[in-house]
Write an enzyme that holds these catalytic residues in place. Structure first.
Site, PDB file in Angstrom:
ATOM      1  N   HIS A  77      40.957  44.438  38.342  1.00 37.54           N
ATOM      2  CA  HIS A  77      42.276  45.021  38.097  1.00 37.54           C
ATOM      3  C   HIS A  77      42.841  45.742  39.324  1.00 37.54           C
ATOM      4  CE1 HIS A  77      41.844  45.051  33.418  1.00 37.54           C
ATOM      5  NE2 HIS A  77      41.942  43.852  33.930  1.00 37.54           N
ATOM      6  N   GLU A  79      44.165  48.730  39.865  1.00 37.62           N
ATOM      7  CA  GLU A  79      43.732  50.100  40.175  1.00 37.62           C
ATOM      8  C   GLU A  79      42.332  50.095  40.776  1.00 37.62           C
ATOM      9  OE1 GLU A  79      44.536  48.639  37.360  1.00 37.62           O
ATOM     10  OE2 GLU A  79      45.056  50.092  35.811  1.00 37.62           O
ATOM     11  N   CYS A 104      43.593  50.257  31.922  1.00 37.05           N
ATOM     12  CA  CYS A 104      42.639  49.951  30.848  1.00 37.05           C
ATOM     13  C   CYS A 104      41.498  50.979  30.906  1.00 37.05           C
ATOM     14  CB  CYS A 104      42.107  48.525  30.995  1.00 37.05           C
ATOM     15  SG  CYS A 104      40.890  48.330  32.315  1.00 37.05           S
ATOM     16  N   CYS A 107      39.324  50.786  34.148  1.00 33.13           N
ATOM     17  CA  CYS A 107      39.966  51.378  35.320  1.00 33.13           C
ATOM     18  C   CYS A 107      40.096  52.893  35.160  1.00 33.13           C
ATOM     19  CB  CYS A 107      41.331  50.748  35.561  1.00 33.13           C
ATOM     20  SG  CYS A 107      41.202  49.050  36.123  1.00 33.13           S
TER      21      CYS A 107
END
Ligand SMILES: [Zn+2]
Length: 160
Positions: A77, A79, A104, A107
């Protein structure tokens, strides 16, 4: 007289997060992140994509699939990429993370552990998901502020 229609810091950093999202090869979800320090210096950026060295063309991009034929096993992801891509000398402690989509739970853990103190997010379209609710629970417990990005309607047009 100086210009008065220059963009704000928030617009600048969210703009960079959006620009970063445009690098994603994910056909369904493009997310970007931009992490900045207390002096409004950009520390690192990221977008969702396959881990380094894993050939994009040989990886699944579908949500669903038999066995390992789902992107969820592989995609890193935005981040997390931004956090892991940071090559500066210091730490991310005390920084802010601009993201185009609410983080999420995976993260969120990385955000907390890296010492980021605020998340500014654009979309919260999965607010009802267990993942997002878990993120918010952790952020609240850990004292990470999360703020919805405001002023979403500034239009900037340019050619690349
Ligand atoms: Zn995530």
């Amino acid at each position: 007289m100086k210009r008065s229609d220059y963009i704000t810091w928030d617009q600048y950093f969210m703009g960079i997060a959006i620009m970063s999202a445009n690098r994603s090869k994910d056909p369904n979800t493009q997310v970007g992140a931009c992490i900045v320090d207390q002096d409004n210096r950009i520390l690192t950026v990221g977008y969702n994509g396959m881990p380094s060295g894993c050939n994009d063309d040989e990886m699944p991009w579908d949500r669903e699939g038999e066995g390992m034929a789902s992107k969820y096993f592989f995609v890193c992801h935005a981040e997390l990429n931004a956090i892991l891509n940071y090559r500066g000398g210091g730490t991310l402690r005390g920084s802010r993370c601009y993201v185009t989509l609410f983080p999420c739970n995976e993260c969120a853990k990385a955000i907390i552990q890296s010492g980021i103190k605020e998340v500014i997010y654009m979309s919260d379209k999965y607010a009802d998901s267990d993942s997002t609710m878990a993120s918010k629970k952790m952020f609240e417990m850990a004292g990470v502020k999360y703020t919805e990005y405001e002023n979403k309607h500034k239009k900037i047009e340019f050619e690349l």
